[in-house]
Design a protein around this motif. Structure first.
Motif, PDB file in Angstrom:
ATOM      1  N   SER A  17      47.883  46.606  39.219  1.00  0.00           N
ATOM      2  CA  SER A  17      47.077  46.623  37.995  1.00  0.00           C
ATOM      3  C   SER A  17      46.749  45.200  37.527  1.00  0.00           C
ATOM      4  O   SER A  17      45.610  44.910  37.153  1.00  0.00           O
ATOM      5  N   GLU A  18      47.743  44.324  37.568  1.00  0.00           N
ATOM      6  CA  GLU A  18      47.525  42.937  37.161  1.00  0.00           C
ATOM      7  C   GLU A  18      46.582  42.213  38.116  1.00  0.00           C
ATOM      8  O   GLU A  18      45.755  41.406  37.696  1.00  0.00           O
ATOM      9  N   ARG A  74      38.863  41.279  38.094  1.00  0.00           N
ATOM     10  CA  ARG A  74      37.803  41.606  37.126  1.00  0.00           C
ATOM     11  C   ARG A  74      37.465  40.386  36.275  1.00  0.00           C
ATOM     12  O   ARG A  74      36.296  40.119  36.004  1.00  0.00           O
ATOM     13  N   SER A  75      38.492  39.659  35.875  1.00  0.00           N
ATOM     14  CA  SER A  75      38.266  38.457  35.074  1.00  0.00           C
ATOM     15  C   SER A  75      37.487  37.406  35.854  1.00  0.00           C
ATOM     16  O   SER A  75      36.574  36.778  35.323  1.00  0.00           O
ATOM     17  N   GLU A 113      43.044  43.427  37.409  1.00  0.00           N
ATOM     18  CA  GLU A 113      42.566  42.813  36.164  1.00  0.00           C
ATOM     19  C   GLU A 113      42.205  41.341  36.389  1.00  0.00           C
ATOM     20  O   GLU A 113      41.206  40.849  35.859  1.00  0.00           O
ATOM     21  N   ASP A 117      35.954  38.750  23.470  1.00  0.00           N
ATOM     22  CA  ASP A 117      36.910  39.824  23.748  1.00  0.00           C
ATOM     23  C   ASP A 117      37.120  40.714  22.522  1.00  0.00           C
ATOM     24  O   ASP A 117      37.179  41.937  22.644  1.00  0.00           O
TER      25      ASP A 117
END
Length: 138
Positions: A7-8, A14-15, A11, A107
C-alpha cells in the motif's frame, strides 16, 4: 505487514506520477504564458508584483499551474469575483503563487477540508479573515 508495504509503495508511485504530471502542466503553462508576448506578460506580472525571475521560480513550486487562490477563497467562504480592489487581489495572488505550502494547500482542497486547516499554514489566512469581516463571503 506485506499489505502495508504494498500500500505504501503504491501510494509512493502515485505521488511520483502526480508530481511528474504536475511538472509537465507547469512547464506547458509557463510556455503558454510567455508565448503571449513580453509586453502582455510583463503587464500581468506587474499587476501582481512579480518579477520575471520570481514568476519562473514560482512555476517550479508544486501545483504552480493551478489556481489555488480561487479554490481556497471559495472553500473559506469568500466569493473571489467580489473584489473591489485589484491591488488587494494582486497582493493575495502574489502571496499564493509564491507560497511554499502549495502542496499542503492542494491536498486540503482535494480532501475538501481546507476551510478547517488553512489558518495553520496559509499566508493569506489573515487576508481571508479580513475579507470575511468586510462581507465578501459567498
Amino acid at each position: 505487514m506485506a499489505g502495508k508495504l504494498i500500500s505504501e509503495t503504491v501510494e509512493a508511485w502515485r505521488s511520483v506520477i502526480s508530481l511528474l504530471a504536475d511538472r509537465r502542466r507547469s512547464r506547458a503553462a509557463t510556455r503558454e504564458f510567455w508565448a503571449m508576448g513580453m509586453d502582455e506578460c510583463t503587464g500581468i506580472l506587474n499587476d501582481i508584483g512579480l518579477s520575471r525571475r520570481e514568476f519562473d521560480d514560482a512555476m517550479r513550486l508544486p501545483y504552480a499551474s493551478e489556481d489555488l487562490l480561487s479554490s481556497a477563497m471559495r472553500s473559506a467562504g469568500i466569493d473571489p469575483d467580489s473584489f473591489q480592489s485589484l491591488q488587494a487581489h494582486g497582493f493575495m495572488a502574489r502571496t499564493c503563487i509564491t507560497c511554499p505550502h502549495r502542496r499542503q494547500c492542494h491536498d486540503h482542497l482535494a480532501a475538501f477540508d481546507f476551510e478547517s486547516h488553512y489558518q495553520d499554514f496559509c499566508p493569506n489566512s489573515q487576508n481571508f479573515a479580513d475579507l470575511l469581516e468586510n462581507g465578501l463571503s459567498t
